[in-house]
Design a protein around this motif. Structure first.
Motif, PDB file in Angstrom:
ATOM      1  N   PHE A 169       0.818  -1.216   0.000  1.00 19.54           N
ATOM      2  CA  PHE A 169       0.000   0.000   0.000  1.00 19.54           C
ATOM      3  C   PHE A 169       0.852   1.267   0.000  1.00 19.54           C
ATOM      4  N   GLU A 170       1.906   1.280   0.824  1.00 18.56           N
ATOM      5  CA  GLU A 170       2.703   2.513   0.943  1.00 18.56           C
ATOM      6  C   GLU A 170       3.459   2.863  -0.340  1.00 18.56           C
ATOM      7  N   TRP A 171       3.612   1.861  -1.221  1.00 14.16           N
ATOM      8  CA  TRP A 171       4.314   2.124  -2.484  1.00 14.16           C
ATOM      9  C   TRP A 171       3.371   2.642  -3.560  1.00 14.16           C
ATOM     10  N   ARG A 172       2.082   2.350  -3.409  1.00 14.77           N
ATOM     11  CA  ARG A 172       1.098   2.657  -4.458  1.00 14.77           C
ATOM     12  C   ARG A 172       1.094   4.123  -4.857  1.00 14.77           C
ATOM     13  N   ILE A 173       1.240   4.981  -3.881  1.00 16.29           N
ATOM     14  CA  ILE A 173       1.182   6.410  -4.176  1.00 16.29           C
ATOM     15  C   ILE A 173       2.422   6.845  -4.976  1.00 16.29           C
ATOM     16  N   HIS A 174       3.536   6.178  -4.711  1.00 10.39           N
ATOM     17  CA  HIS A 174       4.756   6.500  -5.465  1.00 10.39           C
ATOM     18  C   HIS A 174       4.640   6.001  -6.903  1.00 10.39           C
ATOM     19  N   ARG A 175       3.928   4.889  -7.054  1.00  9.38           N
ATOM     20  CA  ARG A 175       3.731   4.374  -8.409  1.00  9.38           C
ATOM     21  C   ARG A 175       2.809   5.324  -9.174  1.00  9.38           C
ATOM     22  N   LEU A 176       1.818   5.863  -8.459  1.00 11.21           N
ATOM     23  CA  LEU A 176       0.955   6.865  -9.092  1.00 11.21           C
ATOM     24  C   LEU A 176       1.794   8.078  -9.504  1.00 11.21           C
ATOM     25  N   TYR A 193     -13.937  -0.513  -2.991  1.00 11.21           N
ATOM     26  CA  TYR A 193     -14.926  -0.962  -2.002  1.00 11.21           C
ATOM     27  C   TYR A 193     -14.477  -0.527  -0.606  1.00 11.21           C
ATOM     28  N   ASN A 194     -13.142  -0.485  -0.443  1.00 14.49           N
ATOM     29  CA  ASN A 194     -12.591  -0.080   0.849  1.00 14.49           C
ATOM     30  C   ASN A 194     -12.413   1.442   0.849  1.00 14.49           C
ATOM     31  N   MET A 195     -13.443   2.137   1.336  1.00 13.17           N
ATOM     32  CA  MET A 195     -13.446   3.602   1.271  1.00 13.17           C
ATOM     33  C   MET A 195     -12.401   4.212   2.200  1.00 13.17           C
ATOM     34  N   LYS A 196     -12.142   3.537   3.308  1.00 12.04           N
ATOM     35  CA  LYS A 196     -11.169   4.063   4.274  1.00 12.04           C
ATOM     36  C   LYS A 196      -9.786   4.167   3.617  1.00 12.04           C
ATOM     37  N   LYS A 197      -9.415   3.094   2.952  1.00 11.07           N
ATOM     38  CA  LYS A 197      -8.125   3.072   2.273  1.00 11.07           C
ATOM     39  C   LYS A 197      -8.083   4.093   1.137  1.00 11.07           C
ATOM     40  N   MET A 198      -9.208   4.213   0.445  1.00 15.72           N
ATOM     41  CA  MET A 198      -9.285   5.140  -0.682  1.00 15.72           C
ATOM     42  C   MET A 198      -9.108   6.582  -0.196  1.00 15.72           C
ATOM     43  N   ARG A 199      -9.750   6.906   0.921  1.00 17.09           N
ATOM     44  CA  ARG A 199      -9.614   8.270   1.477  1.00 17.09           C
ATOM     45  C   ARG A 199      -8.150   8.563   1.794  1.00 17.09           C
ATOM     46  N   GLU A 200      -7.512   7.562   2.395  1.00 17.92           N
ATOM     47  CA  GLU A 200      -6.108   7.697   2.777  1.00 17.92           C
ATOM     48  C   GLU A 200      -5.230   7.925   1.533  1.00 17.92           C
ATOM     49  N   TYR A 201      -5.524   7.150   0.503  1.00 14.80           N
ATOM     50  CA  TYR A 201      -4.773   7.212  -0.750  1.00 14.80           C
ATOM     51  C   TYR A 201      -4.936   8.588  -1.401  1.00 14.80           C
ATOM     52  N   ILE A 202      -6.177   9.053  -1.471  1.00 10.89           N
ATOM     53  CA  ILE A 202      -6.440  10.352  -2.106  1.00 10.89           C
ATOM     54  C   ILE A 202      -5.796  11.476  -1.290  1.00 10.89           C
ATOM     55  N   LYS A 203      -5.811  11.317   0.027  1.00 11.13           N
ATOM     56  CA  LYS A 203      -5.181  12.348   0.861  1.00 11.13           C
ATOM     57  C   LYS A 203      -3.685  12.432   0.551  1.00 11.13           C
ATOM     58  N   MET A 204      -3.062  11.271   0.415  1.00  9.64           N
ATOM     59  CA  MET A 204      -1.635  11.249   0.065  1.00  9.64           C
ATOM     60  C   MET A 204      -1.411  11.882  -1.305  1.00  9.64           C
ATOM     61  N   ALA A 205      -2.315  11.561  -2.238  1.00 11.80           N
ATOM     62  CA  ALA A 205      -2.191  12.126  -3.596  1.00 11.80           C
ATOM     63  C   ALA A 205      -2.316  13.649  -3.538  1.00 11.80           C
ATOM     64  N   ASN A 206      -3.229  14.134  -2.696  1.00 16.59           N
ATOM     65  CA  ASN A 206      -3.374  15.590  -2.525  1.00 16.59           C
ATOM     66  C   ASN A 206      -2.103  16.181  -1.917  1.00 16.59           C
ATOM     67  N   GLU A 274     -17.811  14.854  -3.185  1.00 14.21           N
ATOM     68  CA  GLU A 274     -17.360  15.839  -2.194  1.00 14.21           C
ATOM     69  C   GLU A 274     -15.876  15.711  -1.875  1.00 14.21           C
ATOM     70  N   MET A 275     -15.256  14.645  -2.333  1.00 14.06           N
ATOM     71  CA  MET A 275     -13.873  14.374  -1.923  1.00 14.06           C
ATOM     72  C   MET A 275     -12.875  15.192  -2.735  1.00 14.06           C
ATOM     73  N   LYS A 276     -12.103  15.999  -2.029  1.00 12.77           N
ATOM     74  CA  LYS A 276     -11.088  16.809  -2.710  1.00 12.77           C
ATOM     75  C   LYS A 276     -10.042  15.882  -3.341  1.00 12.77           C
TER      76      LYS A 276
END
Lengths: 308, 223
Positions: A169-176, A193-206, A274-276
């Motif tokens: 998971f921690e590498w995914r954002i770097h791959r993005l 389906y896992n919204m919690k993880k998705m929120r975390e991922y988008i926050k990192m992307a932001n 609504e998600m930034k």
């Protein structure tokens, strides 16, 4: 504007994008494509036309894209690295552009062992990341991968896939970040389906400034049945289905499971609106195209905006 | 080293059935090390062929010999005197050895007895694992000593792909994900920067027959 596709116009205008998916037939029926496409016309901004999905031979993506385009539906021409080398890819990119295609989705592709020709030679000359960079080079520098000049280069709006849920998971954002660096204009994620993880991922992307450089469309596939949910959870690589989702489907009357699946999808879409950092959703209602108008209605994404 | 596996006896028998005097030649190099084509395997193959031909009521003369290596002409010279007594040769060397043998004796049919499988390592006795595809553009420097060309099913250079599945490859739960292993190793060595930047497309070199000349010998061969 980089390509001037409908999707690009909608995203640049700041609208919440809504895209769909269509799998070409395992045969030559134009009617089959039209039948599926009719449910999507006017309900989505663009439709992904898959390229030998799950490594099964189907009508080629560019060909089905042209049929869809005639119906007034904007195609997203998918291209996988499994079946073509860099020469064939660039040739198809030129041809697809010449016929008016303006969006492309660059994918590595499912391994041939999944499909109906398991002993085919997998090409994988370049990978999806390198494909993104190649299409960008063709567009922005007007050059082939070799460095030779292209006469009238193709100008595509370049997409790629991202899976926030695969290991690690921690590498995914770097791959993005690598895909953004390679030059993708938009991202369609794996089914969420896992919204919690998705929120975390988008926050990192932001936080990393990636969402300022690329448009992220969250992948949505409504569950049709409990069996499907369980299958996705245990059998489909890279898809994460939390137990709550399965419990929720199990908690309703058997006849209402599909309805509940759509309800969950709509709730997700509402949250994404609504998600930034999320610029839209990509609805993968595979072999469920006729449900798209209903889902679009319930998700309150109609009418689709028209941007000149 | 090169790893090979013996072909089924039926296949070998079918290719030599028209000949009555057969010389089976083993290789003391890689084929011997991986227990596919050394002197012991030559004896085993001839014993099996003997049984198979007898069952067909065919009488054959089966000779055996093993050279140091079949991939060097110097080691094949010693066969010159023997080959004239045979109608064909069965080579138990890798594909390279078979071809050099055929080059040495261009008038004699040469048949392979093994399938050349890989460049690999010894895991256990009789168990070998592929490690290298001889792509000619080694990338192990930035992949933590783990080869994505050999180990990643899709041969990606910017992995891991989205199919990583609980540490395994999407194609099978028996195959560890190469890129996850690369990631873990680089992370443990504090070298993740090595895979942060985009890797350019591979310049494939294994597309035509390659001849390798070491630098000190370049003057000798390329004038």
């Amino acid at each position: 504007m980089k390509a001037g596709s409908n999707l690009e116009k909608i995203l640049r205008a700041g609208h919440f994008a809504f895209t769909g998916e269509l799998g070409p037939p395992r045969g030559t029926s134009v009617e089959h494509v039209k039948e599926k496409a009719q449910y999507l016309v006017g309900h989505v901004d663009m439709v992904n036309i898959t390229d030998n999905q799950t490594a099964m031979v189907r009508m080629s993506s560019w060909a089905a894209s042209l049929i869809v385009k005639e119906l007034g539906l904007e195609p997203n021409y998918q291209m996988v690295c499994r079946d073509r080398n860099r020469l064939a890819m660039q040739a198809d990119i030129l041809g697809a552009y010449a016929h008016g295609l303006r969006n492309i989705l660059c994918l590595t592709g499912d391994h041939q062992q999944f499909g109906d020709h398991p002993n085919a030679k997998g090409v994988f000359d370049i990978d999806s990341m390198q494909l993104v960079a190649m299409v960008k080079k063709m567009r922005d520098e007007g050059k082939f991968l070799s460095g030779e000049e292209i006469h009238d280069p193709p100008k595509f709006f370049i997409g790629a896939a991202a899976n926030p849920f695969a290991d690690p998971f921690e590498w995914r954002i770097h791959r993005l970040a690598k895909k953004v660096e390679a030059g993708c204009d938009f991202i369609q994620t794996q089914c969420v389906y896992n919204m919690k993880k998705m929120r975390e991922y988008i926050k990192m992307a932001n936080d990393m400034g990636l969402t300022e450089k690329t448009y992220i469309l969250a992948g949505i596939t409504p569950m049709k049945s409990i069996g499907m949910a369980k299958y996705m959870k245990s059998k489909v690589p890279g898809i994460e289905v939390p137990d709550e989702v399965i419990k929720r489907l199990e908690g309703v009357d058997k006849k209402k499971v599909a309805e509940e699946g759509i309800k969950i999808a709509c709730e997700q879409i509402e949250e994404f609106k609504e998600m930034k950092g999320v610029a839209g959703v990509h609805l993968m209602a595979i072999e469920w195209e006729h449900k798209v108008p209903e889902i679009a209605e319930l998700a309150k994404v109609l009418p689709r905006p028209v941007v000149e | 080293m090169v790893k090979s596996k013996r072909k089924p006896v039926e296949e070998i028998k079918n290719s030599i059935t028209d000949y009555s005097r057969i010389l089976t030649v083993g290789c003391g190099g890689c084929a011997s090390v991986c227990l596919a084509g050394g002197q012991r395997e030559v004896n085993e193959l001839n014993a099996e062929l003997n049984v198979a031909f007898r069952a067909d009521k065919q009488s054959k003369k089966l000779g055996s010999y093993t050279v140091e290596r079949q991939c060097n002409m110097q080691f094949l010279i010693e066969l010159d005197g023997k080959v004239k007594d045979y109608d064909c040769i069965v080579s138990m060397a890798c594909g390279a050895g078979v071809q050099l043998m055929a080059e040495r004796f261009p008038t004699v049919p040469v048949f392979p007895a093994v399938n050349t499988v890989s460049i690999g390592v010894d895991r256990e006795i009789g168990m070998y694992e592929e490690k290298c595809r001889a792509c000619g553009e080694c990338v192990l420097a930035y992949t933590g000593g783990i080869c994505p060309v050999t180990r990643c099913a899709k041969g990606v250079f910017n992995g891991p792909c989205g199919g990583t599945n609980r540490g395994k490859c999407e194609i099978s739960q028996d195959i560890p994900c190469a890129w996850l292993d690369i990631y873990e190793r680089l992370k443990s060595q504090n070298r993740l920067n090595d895979i942060m930047k985009l890797q350019e497309p591979m310049q494939w070199k294994n597309q035509v027959q390659r001849t390798t000349v070491q630098e000190p010998y370049e003057k000798r061969y390329y004038r």
